[in-house]
Every structure is written in C-alpha cells, then in structure tokens.
Design a protein around this motif. Structure first.
Motif, PDB file in Angstrom:
ATOM      1  N   PHE A 185       0.818  -1.197   0.000  1.00 34.75           N
ATOM      2  CA  PHE A 185       0.000   0.000   0.000  1.00 34.75           C
ATOM      3  C   PHE A 185       0.858   1.256   0.000  1.00 34.75           C
ATOM      4  O   PHE A 185       1.824   1.362   0.747  1.00 34.75           O
ATOM      5  CB  PHE A 185      -0.916   0.010   1.227  1.00 34.75           C
ATOM      6  CG  PHE A 185      -1.703   1.273   1.387  1.00 34.75           C
ATOM      7  CD1 PHE A 185      -2.671   1.620   0.468  1.00 34.75           C
ATOM      8  CD2 PHE A 185      -1.465   2.109   2.453  1.00 34.75           C
ATOM      9  CE1 PHE A 185      -3.409   2.790   0.614  1.00 34.75           C
ATOM     10  CE2 PHE A 185      -2.190   3.279   2.614  1.00 34.75           C
ATOM     11  CZ  PHE A 185      -3.166   3.621   1.688  1.00 34.75           C
ATOM     12  N   GLN A 186       0.484   2.193  -0.844  1.00 31.95           N
ATOM     13  CA  GLN A 186       1.119   3.509  -0.900  1.00 31.95           C
ATOM     14  C   GLN A 186       0.015   4.548  -0.956  1.00 31.95           C
ATOM     15  O   GLN A 186      -0.761   4.576  -1.919  1.00 31.95           O
ATOM     16  CB  GLN A 186       2.004   3.653  -2.136  1.00 31.95           C
ATOM     17  CG  GLN A 186       3.216   2.770  -2.105  1.00 31.95           C
ATOM     18  CD  GLN A 186       4.086   2.991  -3.331  1.00 31.95           C
ATOM     19  OE1 GLN A 186       3.601   3.250  -4.416  1.00 31.95           O
ATOM     20  NE2 GLN A 186       5.379   2.893  -3.131  1.00 31.95           N
ATOM     21  N   CYS A 187      -0.043   5.382   0.053  1.00 29.35           N
ATOM     22  CA  CYS A 187      -1.059   6.425   0.093  1.00 29.35           C
ATOM     23  C   CYS A 187      -0.852   7.375  -1.080  1.00 29.35           C
ATOM     24  O   CYS A 187       0.252   7.870  -1.305  1.00 29.35           O
ATOM     25  CB  CYS A 187      -0.976   7.189   1.413  1.00 29.35           C
ATOM     26  SG  CYS A 187      -2.174   8.530   1.523  1.00 29.35           S
ATOM     27  N   LEU A 188      -1.921   7.626  -1.813  1.00 32.49           N
ATOM     28  CA  LEU A 188      -1.874   8.533  -2.959  1.00 32.49           C
ATOM     29  C   LEU A 188      -2.217   9.970  -2.558  1.00 32.49           C
ATOM     30  O   LEU A 188      -2.244  10.850  -3.413  1.00 32.49           O
ATOM     31  CB  LEU A 188      -2.833   8.049  -4.055  1.00 32.49           C
ATOM     32  CG  LEU A 188      -2.586   6.652  -4.600  1.00 32.49           C
ATOM     33  CD1 LEU A 188      -3.644   6.282  -5.623  1.00 32.49           C
ATOM     34  CD2 LEU A 188      -1.189   6.548  -5.189  1.00 32.49           C
ATOM     35  N   ARG A 189      -2.478  10.170  -1.286  1.00 32.89           N
ATOM     36  CA  ARG A 189      -2.847  11.492  -0.751  1.00 32.89           C
ATOM     37  C   ARG A 189      -4.043  12.074  -1.499  1.00 32.89           C
ATOM     38  O   ARG A 189      -4.074  13.247  -1.839  1.00 32.89           O
ATOM     39  CB  ARG A 189      -1.651  12.429  -0.801  1.00 32.89           C
ATOM     40  CG  ARG A 189      -0.500  11.901   0.057  1.00 32.89           C
ATOM     41  CD  ARG A 189       0.708  12.742  -0.070  1.00 32.89           C
ATOM     42  NE  ARG A 189       0.809  13.549   1.151  1.00 32.89           N
ATOM     43  CZ  ARG A 189       1.753  14.412   1.376  1.00 32.89           C
ATOM     44  NH1 ARG A 189       2.689  14.618   0.480  1.00 32.89           N
ATOM     45  NH2 ARG A 189       1.786  15.086   2.490  1.00 32.89           N
ATOM     46  N   CYS A 190      -5.022  11.212  -1.722  1.00 29.56           N
ATOM     47  CA  CYS A 190      -6.199  11.623  -2.489  1.00 29.56           C
ATOM     48  C   CYS A 190      -7.241  12.317  -1.624  1.00 29.56           C
ATOM     49  O   CYS A 190      -8.149  12.920  -2.160  1.00 29.56           O
ATOM     50  CB  CYS A 190      -6.818  10.409  -3.177  1.00 29.56           C
ATOM     51  SG  CYS A 190      -7.560   9.218  -2.038  1.00 29.56           S
ATOM     52  N   ASP A 191      -7.185  12.208  -0.340  1.00 29.81           N
ATOM     53  CA  ASP A 191      -8.041  12.830   0.673  1.00 29.81           C
ATOM     54  C   ASP A 191      -9.326  12.068   0.980  1.00 29.81           C
ATOM     55  O   ASP A 191     -10.108  12.481   1.822  1.00 29.81           O
ATOM     56  CB  ASP A 191      -8.333  14.305   0.379  1.00 29.81           C
ATOM     57  CG  ASP A 191      -9.471  14.587  -0.587  1.00 29.81           C
ATOM     58  OD1 ASP A 191     -10.196  13.669  -1.008  1.00 29.81           O
ATOM     59  OD2 ASP A 191      -9.628  15.764  -0.937  1.00 29.81           O
ATOM     60  N   GLU A 192      -9.571  10.941   0.329  1.00 28.14           N
ATOM     61  CA  GLU A 192     -10.803  10.187   0.570  1.00 28.14           C
ATOM     62  C   GLU A 192     -10.962   9.770   2.031  1.00 28.14           C
ATOM     63  O   GLU A 192     -12.067   9.741   2.548  1.00 28.14           O
ATOM     64  CB  GLU A 192     -10.867   8.946  -0.318  1.00 28.14           C
ATOM     65  CG  GLU A 192     -11.008   9.239  -1.789  1.00 28.14           C
ATOM     66  CD  GLU A 192     -12.303   9.935  -2.145  1.00 28.14           C
ATOM     67  OE1 GLU A 192     -13.349   9.665  -1.531  1.00 28.14           O
ATOM     68  OE2 GLU A 192     -12.269  10.779  -3.058  1.00 28.14           O
ATOM     69  N   CYS A 193      -9.864   9.450   2.688  1.00 28.91           N
ATOM     70  CA  CYS A 193      -9.942   8.989   4.074  1.00 28.91           C
ATOM     71  C   CYS A 193     -10.067  10.140   5.067  1.00 28.91           C
ATOM     72  O   CYS A 193     -10.331   9.915   6.245  1.00 28.91           O
ATOM     73  CB  CYS A 193      -8.734   8.130   4.420  1.00 28.91           C
ATOM     74  SG  CYS A 193      -7.149   8.962   4.225  1.00 28.91           S
ATOM     75  N   CYS A 194      -9.909  11.360   4.611  1.00 29.11           N
ATOM     76  CA  CYS A 194      -9.938  12.525   5.498  1.00 29.11           C
ATOM     77  C   CYS A 194     -11.175  13.384   5.293  1.00 29.11           C
ATOM     78  O   CYS A 194     -11.304  14.450   5.886  1.00 29.11           O
ATOM     79  CB  CYS A 194      -8.681  13.373   5.285  1.00 29.11           C
ATOM     80  SG  CYS A 194      -7.166  12.466   5.632  1.00 29.11           S
ATOM     81  N   TYR A 195     -12.082  12.933   4.437  1.00 29.10           N
ATOM     82  CA  TYR A 195     -13.319  13.666   4.173  1.00 29.10           C
ATOM     83  C   TYR A 195     -14.496  12.779   4.579  1.00 29.10           C
ATOM     84  O   TYR A 195     -14.574  11.613   4.188  1.00 29.10           O
ATOM     85  CB  TYR A 195     -13.434  14.038   2.688  1.00 29.10           C
ATOM     86  CG  TYR A 195     -14.661  14.861   2.421  1.00 29.10           C
ATOM     87  CD1 TYR A 195     -14.643  16.243   2.618  1.00 29.10           C
ATOM     88  CD2 TYR A 195     -15.845  14.265   2.013  1.00 29.10           C
ATOM     89  CE1 TYR A 195     -15.781  17.006   2.403  1.00 29.10           C
ATOM     90  CE2 TYR A 195     -16.990  15.020   1.792  1.00 29.10           C
ATOM     91  CZ  TYR A 195     -16.947  16.381   1.992  1.00 29.10           C
ATOM     92  OH  TYR A 195     -18.068  17.127   1.794  1.00 29.10           O
ATOM     93  N   PHE A 196     -15.404  13.357   5.338  1.00 28.83           N
ATOM     94  CA  PHE A 196     -16.524  12.599   5.884  1.00 28.83           C
ATOM     95  C   PHE A 196     -17.835  13.258   5.439  1.00 28.83           C
ATOM     96  O   PHE A 196     -18.142  14.374   5.855  1.00 28.83           O
ATOM     97  CB  PHE A 196     -16.435  12.533   7.405  1.00 28.83           C
ATOM     98  CG  PHE A 196     -15.140  11.917   7.861  1.00 28.83           C
ATOM     99  CD1 PHE A 196     -15.026  10.547   8.000  1.00 28.83           C
ATOM    100  CD2 PHE A 196     -14.023  12.706   8.098  1.00 28.83           C
ATOM    101  CE1 PHE A 196     -13.827   9.967   8.385  1.00 28.83           C
ATOM    102  CE2 PHE A 196     -12.819  12.138   8.482  1.00 28.83           C
ATOM    103  CZ  PHE A 196     -12.717  10.759   8.617  1.00 28.83           C
ATOM    104  N   ASP A 197     -18.583  12.551   4.604  1.00 34.62           N
ATOM    105  CA  ASP A 197     -19.852  13.081   4.134  1.00 34.62           C
ATOM    106  C   ASP A 197     -20.958  12.876   5.164  1.00 34.62           C
ATOM    107  O   ASP A 197     -22.042  13.414   5.037  1.00 34.62           O
ATOM    108  CB  ASP A 197     -20.244  12.465   2.795  1.00 34.62           C
ATOM    109  CG  ASP A 197     -20.342  10.952   2.830  1.00 34.62           C
ATOM    110  OD1 ASP A 197     -20.116  10.344   3.894  1.00 34.62           O
ATOM    111  OD2 ASP A 197     -20.647  10.366   1.780  1.00 34.62           O
ATOM    112  N   ASN A 198     -20.654  12.108   6.193  1.00 32.35           N
ATOM    113  CA  ASN A 198     -21.627  11.777   7.222  1.00 32.35           C
ATOM    114  C   ASN A 198     -20.877  11.670   8.549  1.00 32.35           C
ATOM    115  O   ASN A 198     -19.865  10.972   8.634  1.00 32.35           O
ATOM    116  CB  ASN A 198     -22.282  10.442   6.849  1.00 32.35           C
ATOM    117  CG  ASN A 198     -23.292   9.967   7.841  1.00 32.35           C
ATOM    118  OD1 ASN A 198     -23.170  10.167   9.046  1.00 32.35           O
ATOM    119  ND2 ASN A 198     -24.311   9.295   7.342  1.00 32.35           N
TER     120      ASN A 198
END
Length: 144
Positions: free
Chosen positions: A4-17
């Motif tokens: 695994f290499q984090c792509l720094r896409c921000d999906e894990c740091c944004y919460f829609d709920n």
C-alpha cells in the motif's frame, strides 16, 4: 506483491456523514482534544461501547480539521488515532470482519487492474489493526 502507498487523495480525510468519523480510544480522544484546543477549535464526539470498551466516535462533517488541503497531508500524522493509521482497513465489530475499503483510490486502482489484495499488502495498517483489536478484545492479536 504490491504494498500500500497512500496517494494522498483525501478520501480517508473527508466525511460526508458524521457517523463515518474515526473511532477513538480514550487517550486518543484526550490527545486529539488537546491538539484541537491548541489550534483554537473543539472537536465533537459521541461515546460508544465495543465489547464493553468505551470508545468515541469523532463526529466530523467535511474534512478532518487536521487535514491540510494545500499539502494534502495530515498535520498530526505521527499522533493520529489507530483508526486513521489502519485505513484503508476497516473493522466491523458487529460482524468481526476486516474490510479493505474500495473508497481508497489506491485500493480501487489495484482491484481494477486485477490485483488480489489481502492484509499482506498493508503491513503498517495491519499492525495498527492488530493493536486496535488487542485493545478492544483485551487479547493479543497477531494477524499474519
């Protein structure tokens, strides 16, 4: 095998709920509250119990307040909670399942390219998962 290499896409740091926010152990909550206070804001949370262990749902709507959108990085990376450290691995205490999140861009790219993923693709995240499970179930857990 690809690691695994984090792509720094921000999906894990944004919460829609808010109900998707990270789970914190008590000392993690204390640490995050102190870090937030030092930066001039407060965090909201809700107490939960998993296997009789008191934990806290960090109620976040939108970006994590510790996520820097410009650098696309966590500003508390070395001190972030276990649930953040183990992402894209997710643990469901209701079923006992460990899931690999397809919301993670790296995971999605690997699966779409035909890669079969397992815990061995996520050594650092698996160590965080082991620690979280050990604390939740008061046993020593070793996933290999």
């Amino acid at each position: 095998m690809k690691l695994f290499q984090c792509l720094r896409c921000d999906e894990c740091c944004y919460f829609d709920n808010e109900e998707r926010g990270p789970i914190l152990f008590e000392e993690e909550l204390t640490r995050v509250k102190t870090l937030a206070k030092n930066r001039g804001f407060e965090i909201r949370y809700r107490e939960l119990s998993i296997n009789g262990v008191r934990v806290y749902r960090w109620l976040i709507k939108g970006y994590c307040p510790f996520y820097d959108k410009e650098s696309r990085a966590c500003t508390i990376h070395s001190m972030k909670p276990l649930s953040c450290k183990m992402y894209p691995l997710l643990y469901n205490p209701n079923t006992g399942e460990v899931l690999i999140s397809r919301e993670c861009r790296w995971v999605n790219d690997m699966v779409n390219s035909g890669e079969v993923l397992g815990l061995e693709n996520f050594p650092d995240e698996t160590r965080a998962l082991e620690e979280a499970l050990s604390r939740l179930y008061r046993i020593r857990v070793k996933v290999h």
